[in-house]
Design a protein around this motif. Structure first.
Motif, short mmCIF file in Angstrom:
data_model
loop_
_atom_site.label_atom_id
_atom_site.label_comp_id
_atom_site.label_asym_id
_atom_site.label_seq_id
_atom_site.Cartn_x
_atom_site.Cartn_y
_atom_site.Cartn_z
N GLU A 1 0.98 -1.21 -0.06
CA GLU A 1 0.12 0.13 -0.14
C GLU A 1 0.74 1.27 -0.01
N VAL B 1 -8.05 -2.47 -4.67
CA VAL B 1 -8.36 -1.62 -3.63
C VAL B 1 -8.57 -2.22 -2.11
N GLY C 1 -5.28 -1.13 -0.62
CA GLY C 1 -5.63 0.22 -0.66
C GLY C 1 -5.17 0.91 0.63
N ARG D 1 -4.04 4.80 2.84
CA ARG D 1 -4.66 6.12 3.37
C ARG D 1 -5.06 7.04 2.04
N ALA E 1 -8.00 5.78 0.25
CA ALA E 1 -8.97 6.08 1.41
C ALA E 1 -9.67 7.48 0.91
N ALA F 1 -13.04 6.69 -1.10
CA ALA F 1 -14.00 6.47 -0.18
C ALA F 1 -15.43 6.90 -0.79
N CYS G 1 -14.40 -3.42 0.35
CA CYS G 1 -13.37 -2.26 -0.04
C CYS G 1 -13.68 -1.21 1.07
N ARG H 1 -11.90 -1.95 4.31
CA ARG H 1 -10.28 -1.76 4.14
C ARG H 1 -10.11 -0.38 4.13
N LEU H 2 -10.97 0.49 3.55
CA LEU H 2 -10.58 2.10 3.72
C LEU H 2 -10.93 2.47 5.13
N LYS I 1 -7.86 2.03 7.21
CA LYS I 1 -6.79 2.57 6.93
C LYS I 1 -7.09 4.16 7.53
#
Length: 1021
Positions: A100, A131, A135, A137, A140, A144, A167, A170-171, A174
């Protein structure tokens, strides 16, 4: 991986598989990497097909474990290809080769965003998958909002939406700021109405992460989670592809129950009832079958349901059902199922009132100690350690001692430590404890730490009645031809200190004791020789009349070791030789060791340091909460074998100096608060603890003979609210209330803990403060359990004790941070100096998020905690009662406003105050006579007698007479009983106008008693 048409890639893979050794494989890989590097240098001459083929080769080489430090740009560039085959290769290889934080990923952000917002669902899935895997920061912040639109839009296919949910998860991990808490609560509630189980499962994974940080914002999701569980449990509208071996979507069930565990409680009664019906269905429908895959799925659901049942503090019937189900698991042949059953049963030990149910399976748990699988044996040991208490300690410790002989060497040290701790905490008498520790040393001496035999020496030294028994047992073990060196140490020490107590027994003369100990000298190491030298010196000192032959033998040993190379041995031998020539002065120099001061057990601390996993932590924490035996108390004098101590016998009551008690009381009077009123007393002597008095029980009366003037003033803001006592029990007058509101009634929790020794003192959505107390004579130990209920840490934690003047209190260090979903223990030592009803206050504060919470709580260290019930006979009672004639040693008062109770219930209530009701002493069957002993530093053991006279025609009033040898104690005990009788807990009623508080009753003088209508009750004894 589609290899059709890629002949070069297929040939390369075939060559790698045909390599005979690692060296050939490395040469072939280096050759191919050189070829790929050469072709990438002429990138303009590469066709999309060739670039795709070489990127596939790079990925295969990377999967073989070789470093691929070039070609990353070519892989990223394929993401922007217009055709699916090249774009697919670009996304897959980029996800595998890059992390990432790689700089090349920034070049692909715009391309990925274009694929996400485009209308090609295949490209959207590729982009969301990448992503969701790598993925960071920056992704994100950029993607997002677009991912959120895909998730909440119903115009996209479920395949795209469930990838969007994962997804977004995950964002969010982060960068939590990408999800607006206020706006997403309603959206998550709408997503839980989704009928497609794929989207619902992915959304539930997202919800688990959201509620773990901010459960307060997602209360609207709770009933919908329960409905999802109902739908799954009843198998309604569940597609076949989501049914795994007959179990409807076990992954969704597990995640939904995990979400519910982040909410403190389920408040709505209908929702709670529906949830428990689902849990009941899960418990009833789970059994062990032969299919391993079905077992795995059903047990995953079951154990998550068990965790939810424990979290919700379900009814005892359901808890019993859970334990019964786990009991079946620990009896099956499959080792994995047995392991899970033992582990979860250990965790259930933390639930109140379940220990007795688990004890029913004690025989099966002991059988698991002999299992071939070492992991099962460890879990069984943890469970036995956790479920042990006073009632079953003998059986469990004896089983552990038997198992010790055949246990694995890897487990013997842990087994020895736990057996020693259980023997110390739950010994029915001291002689049994000595037997257990000596057996432990005899069977596993190599694995017994020095702390264990140090501890038994402390108990023997501090209990005079135990010393002859311990010396006799040590003498028995010394007769064995071969014993462990640790046994030599402890036996030699005990014989040296207390062997003279056995002088009249056969085989225990000084010469014989010396001979049996001296036989072991050639077999011990240099660390044990100093102990033996001290033993020889003690035997020499206790030999009366002196034995010349024994004296010469001991002197010869001292002379021999005067030239020893070990400094410790040389110094002892030289000093003992010089001292032994001093004659009678030797008795004073080598007198018995003084008693050890009372201290915390080093064994328990060592056990806490060796915690290794969750199940063992549960057992260790439970040990700190369990009620321990009174046998092992390091005191100045304690008879063995359960004989009552001498100070429990009735005798003449000593009358102390009244002036000293009056002085004590004068300093305790100040402001006090109860039920929303502020009472002010004579301000001549300032209160040393204004806040403690403010939050304590009503204390406006002084001892008889002390003039007290009082008037009442309402607290500003109380408004006559019947619940005002709750607020004032937490927030002092003039202080702003907290934004975090407590769960439950604080005053009711405090009053309940006044009559029992364990329970919850305070709880709010973030923390739970529990108390486990143990009281011995005038001392007590309260353990505060601070439990963080969230998945985020509580910071800036502070706890300050504000004790009244009659207490000495010492609180151990409180950590500034409580980790997520963790519990810390803070022992609080209490010493009672003199009788008083004032209470200590805990000033507790912590910070969660941006909220600073501060509460002030009364601690249940009240007068009755220092009472010890004692039975009295007619022959003992009447002389004591007549010797205490009139005020201030005997006080009488008519108490009105008592809740009508049958006589049997009134007797039970009096017993709960730690006063023992003695039936048959009063000739009037409507009267109750009770006795107890009060302990404090000033009064020591003071006998207290009480008489309750009831009127069968009017149960709302009674006459109470209290007598003791201390005027202050008599007054405080009378007031305490009166407060408890008048404030009997009643069922909550509908809110209504609050009547004005009745005037506080003053002590009744003898003259007033003759004219009072209450004086017409039955006469005094």
């Amino acid at each position: 991986m589609a290899l059709s048409g890629m002949r070069g890639l297929s040939v390369f893979i075939s060559d790698i598989r045909n390599c005979q050794n690692k060296e050939q494989e490395r040469l072939r890989v280096d050759k191919e990497l050189g070829n790929v590097r050469t072709r990438f240098k002429n990138e303009k001459g590469l066709t999309p097909y060739e670039k795709k083929k070489y990127v596939w080769k790079m990925l295969y080489i990377y999967m073989l474990g070789y470093d691929v430090d070039f070609g990353h740009m070519e892989a990223v560039s394929l993401i922007s290809a217009p055709k699916y085959p090249e774009k697919q290769v670009g996304y897959i290889v980029t996800s595998c080769l890059l992390n990432e934080n790689h700089d090349f990923l920034r070049l692909a952000i715009n391309t990925v965003r274009n694929d996400i917002i485009g209308r090609n669902e295949t490209f959207q899935c590729l982009a969301l998958t990448m992503v969701g895997n790598i993925g960071g920061r920056e992704f994100a912040e950029s993607l997002a909002p677009d991912v959120q639109k895909l998730l909440i839009s119903s115009s996209y296919r479920p395949l795209v939406r469930k990838k969007a949910a994962l997804c977004l998860l995950r964002l969010y991990r982060k960068n939590p700021d990408v999800v607006n808490i206020d706006g997403w609560a309603d959206r998550m509630a709408q997503l839980l109405d989704e009928r497609d189980l794929g989207v619902l499962t992915s959304s539930m994974s997202l919800l688990v992460a959201l509620v773990s940080n901010h459960h307060d914002a997602y209360w609207s999701c709770l009933p919908k989670c329960v409905k999802i569980l109902e739908r799954l449990a009843r198998n309604q509208d569940i597609p076949q592809e989501y049914t795994y071996y007959g179990i409807p979507s076990p992954w969704l069930q597990v995640k939904t129950m995990r979400v519910l565990q982040y909410f403190p409680t389920v408040e709505d009664p209908n929702t709670r009832r529906s949830l428990f019906e689902v849990l009941q269905r899960i418990l009833m429908g789970t059994d062990v079958v032969k299919n391993v895959n079905k077992n795995n799925a059903s047990h995953a659901v079951l154990f998550e349901a068990l965790a939810l049942v424990m979290h919700l503090d379900a009814e005892k019937e359901m808890m019993s059902q859970c334990v019964a189900l786990l009991g079946k698991f620990i009896a099956v042949r499959e080792p994995n199922i047995r392991y899970l059953g033992l582990e979860n049963m250990t965790r259930m030990l933390m639930v109140t009132d379940v220990q007795d149910i688990i004890k029913r399976h004690q025989a099966q748990i002991i059988t698991s100690l002999k299992d071939p699988d070492v992991s099962i044996r460890r879990r069984a040991l943890d469970l036995l350690y956790g479920m042990c208490d006073v009632s079953n300690a003998k059986d469990i410790v004896e089983e552990l001692l038997q198992y010790l002989s055949t246990a694995d060497f890897a487990m013997r040290e842990e087994l020895s430590l736990k057996a020693a701790i259980l023997a110390e905490k739950f010994a029915p008498d001291l002689s049994w404890y000595v037997d257990v520790i000596l057996q432990l040393i005899d069977k596993a001496g190599d694995f017994v730490s020095d702390d264990i035999w140090f501890r038994v020496v402390q108990f023997v030294t501090n209990n005079e009645d135990l010393q002859p028994y311990a010396a006799a047992k040590a003498r028995e073990y010394l007769d064995k031809p071969a014993i462990h060196e640790t046994m030599v140490k402890v036996s030699a020490y005990i014989i040296g200190e207390f062997g003279h107590l056995l002088a009249r027994r056969p085989g225990c003369s000084p010469k014989e004791l010396f001979a049996v100990i001296h036989e072991k000298l050639p077999t011990v190491s240099t660390s044990t020789i100093p102990i033996l030298l001290s033993t020889y010196a003690k035997i020499f000192m206790h030999t009366q009349p002196p034995d010349q032959e024994l004296q010469n033998q001991i002197w010869a040993i001292f002379n021999k070791y005067e030239s020893c190379i070990d400094v410790e041995i040389q110094q002892r031998a030289a000093e003992y030789l010089a001292l032994s020539r001093r004659g009678e002065a030797l008795v004073d120099i080598l007198a018995e060791m003084p008693k050890f001061p009372e201290r915390q057990s080093a064994l328990i601390k060592k056990a806490e340091d060796t915690e290794v996993d969750t199940a063992e932590q549960s057992a260790i924490k439970l040990r700190a909460q369990q009620q321990t035996s009174n046998a092992l108390v390091v005191t100045d004098q304690r008879p063995a074998n359960g004989t009552p101590p001498a100070n429990h016998q009735l005798g003449l009551v000593k009358i102390p100096n009244m002036s000293s008690n009056a002085d004590h009381n004068s300093t305790d009077q100040g402001l006090s608060q109860e039920n929303g009123t502020l009472n002010k007393v004579d301000p001549q002597t300032p209160s040393p603890d204004l806040l403690g008095d403010l939050l304590g029980p009503l204390a406006i009366e002084g001892p008889p003979g002390t003039a007290v003037q009082s008037h009442q003033t309402a607290i500003p803001g109380s408004g006559g609210d019947p619940n005002a006592v709750d607020a004032t029990a937490i927030v002092p007058v003039g202080e702003e209330p907290n934004s975090v509101q407590p769960i439950g009634n604080i005053a009711e929790r405090f009053h309940a803990l006044c009559l029992k020794d364990s329970g919850v003192l305070y709880e709010d959505p973030n923390i739970q403060i529990g108390i486990k107390a143990e009281w011995r004579l005038h001392q007590g130990c309260l353990v505060l359990f601070l439990g963080n209920k969230n998945t985020s840490p509580l910071v800036s934690v502070q706890a300050v004790i504000m004790p009244p003047s009659h207490f000495k209190m010492e609180l151990s260090l409180v950590p500034e941070t409580i980790p997520p979903r963790a519990q810390v223990q803070c022992p609080l030592e209490v010493v009672n100096l003199r009788p008083s009803r004032d209470v200590a206050v805990l000033d507790f504060s912590y910070k969660f998020g941006h909220n600073m919470v501060n509460v002030k709580l009364r601690l249940p260290a009240v007068l009755n905690k220092f009472l010890q019930p004692i039975p009295v006979s007619t022959e003992e009672f009447f002389p004591q009662w007549r010797s205490l004639s009139g005020p201030p040693l005997k006080l009488q008062e008519v108490v009105r406003g008592v809740k009508p109770l049958p006589l049997a219930e009134m007797a039970n209530l009096i017993n709960s105050f730690r006063l023992m009701v003695c039936p048959g002493l009063d000739p009037n069957p409507n009267n109750l006579v009770a006795s107890t002993t009060f302990y404090s530093e000033s009064t020591r053991a003071m006998l207290c007698l009480a008489r309750i006279e009831t009127d069968p025609a009017d149960r709302t009033q009674l006459r109470m007479t209290v007598a003791s040898g201390d005027p202050m104690l008599t007054f405080e005990l009378k007031e305490f009983i009166k407060e408890q009788i008048v404030n009997i807990p009643v069922a909550p009623r509908a809110p209504g106008p609050v009547p004005p508080a009745p005037p506080v009753a003053q002590p009744t003088s003898p003259v007033a008693a003759l004219t009072d209508p209450g004086a017409l009750l039955a006469g005094l004894l």
